[in-house]
Design a protein around this motif. Sequence first.
Motif, short mmCIF file in Angstrom:
data_model
loop_
_atom_site.label_atom_id
_atom_site.label_comp_id
_atom_site.label_asym_id
_atom_site.label_seq_id
_atom_site.Cartn_x
_atom_site.Cartn_y
_atom_site.Cartn_z
N GLU A 195 0.87 -1.22 -0.07
CA GLU A 195 0.13 0.10 0.20
C GLU A 195 0.90 1.38 0.09
O GLU A 195 2.00 1.28 0.60
CB GLU A 195 -0.79 -0.09 1.22
N LYS A 196 0.37 2.36 -0.50
CA LYS A 196 0.93 3.56 -0.45
C LYS A 196 1.45 4.01 0.85
O LYS A 196 0.48 3.82 1.75
CB LYS A 196 0.15 4.76 -1.24
N GLY A 197 2.90 4.22 1.02
CA GLY A 197 3.06 4.89 2.31
C GLY A 197 3.77 3.56 2.94
O GLY A 197 4.46 4.26 3.94
N ASN A 198 3.87 2.49 2.49
CA ASN A 198 4.28 1.28 3.33
C ASN A 198 5.66 0.80 2.68
O ASN A 198 5.76 1.18 1.29
CB ASN A 198 3.45 0.13 3.31
N LYS A 199 6.43 -0.13 3.37
CA LYS A 199 7.57 -0.59 2.34
C LYS A 199 6.97 -1.47 1.45
O LYS A 199 5.88 -2.38 1.81
CB LYS A 199 8.40 -1.17 3.55
N PRO A 200 8.03 -1.95 0.39
CA PRO A 200 7.56 -3.21 -0.23
C PRO A 200 7.50 -4.25 0.19
O PRO A 200 8.23 -4.72 1.30
CB PRO A 200 8.64 -3.21 -1.22
N SER A 201 6.55 -5.22 -0.08
CA SER A 201 5.96 -6.53 0.73
C SER A 201 7.23 -7.35 0.33
O SER A 201 7.89 -7.75 -0.72
CB SER A 201 4.79 -7.00 0.58
N LEU A 202 7.56 -8.37 1.29
CA LEU A 202 8.61 -9.63 1.02
C LEU A 202 7.69 -10.87 0.47
O LEU A 202 8.37 -11.82 0.23
CB LEU A 202 9.47 -9.83 2.37
N PHE A 227 0.64 -0.61 -4.92
CA PHE A 227 1.81 -0.66 -5.65
C PHE A 227 2.07 -2.00 -6.14
O PHE A 227 2.31 -2.86 -5.07
CB PHE A 227 2.97 0.16 -5.08
N TYR A 228 2.30 -2.33 -7.49
CA TYR A 228 2.54 -3.97 -7.90
C TYR A 228 3.82 -3.98 -8.25
O TYR A 228 4.49 -3.10 -8.95
CB TYR A 228 1.34 -4.05 -8.74
N ALA A 229 4.69 -5.31 -8.21
CA ALA A 229 5.87 -5.42 -8.80
C ALA A 229 5.74 -6.99 -9.22
O ALA A 229 5.05 -7.69 -8.48
CB ALA A 229 6.91 -5.34 -7.84
N VAL A 230 6.47 -7.22 -10.43
CA VAL A 230 6.27 -8.55 -10.97
C VAL A 230 7.69 -8.91 -11.32
O VAL A 230 8.71 -7.98 -11.92
CB VAL A 230 5.59 -8.53 -12.41
#
Length: 231
Positions: A195-202, A227-230
């Motif tokens: 989510e916006k304002g949080n660190k990227p998920s592990l 936010f998404y990352a692939v």
Amino acid sequence: MVISAARCAKIAEPQPPQVRIPKPATDLSARQLSDRILLTFSMPSQNTDGSPVSSLKSVDIYRLVESSGPREILDLLSDEEFLEKAVRIISISANEFSTYLHGQKFLVEDRIDSSEEILPDHLVFRYAVLFLNKKNQTAGLSNQVLITPVRIVPPASPAAEVTEDFVRLSWTPPLENMEPSSAAEMPAYNIYRWEKGNKPSLVPINPEPVSNPVFEDRNFEFSKTYFYAVT
């Protein structure tokens, strides 16, 4: 005449000063995410004497680049041999811990600069972590982890489409990796969301690796920004 007698107090035997040294990490792990190696390990909770950690000064992370070879040979490195050959890639001071901590786990990125061609022939990266107390004392290295990075072209043209029931994510697979092997040999993809304002998920949101270049995220809320990352 008044005579008073003083009794001698019993003096205890002198005790050596307490030495509080954090136990080494035992859960260091490494995985490749595009052009980065992600290192994770737990914040130390106990000293070598069993007391809680309260004097952790810094965390040093070391990397040793080796030529690939038989696993039984690569695994035979003492702490002294490793530290003699390795390079310290980062030192995290106590006031920087919050930048790298996700809950009780550190997340540290080691970026691979493929433009410098540092991965010519299946090199092995060996990592280890050192915890130091305020007196610069340590109980030794963490477990050592080995990983063989590969040059990977990340997925292209990521897109997201919001529907009433899910967020549809899609991307274009690379035609080939930067290694001679083709993209078809890549096992699958993982999708990460935060989510916006949080660190990227592990932790990926897909329960299992995805083989097709499309994914539906059904666990979302319309009022939030994601936010998404692939990879």
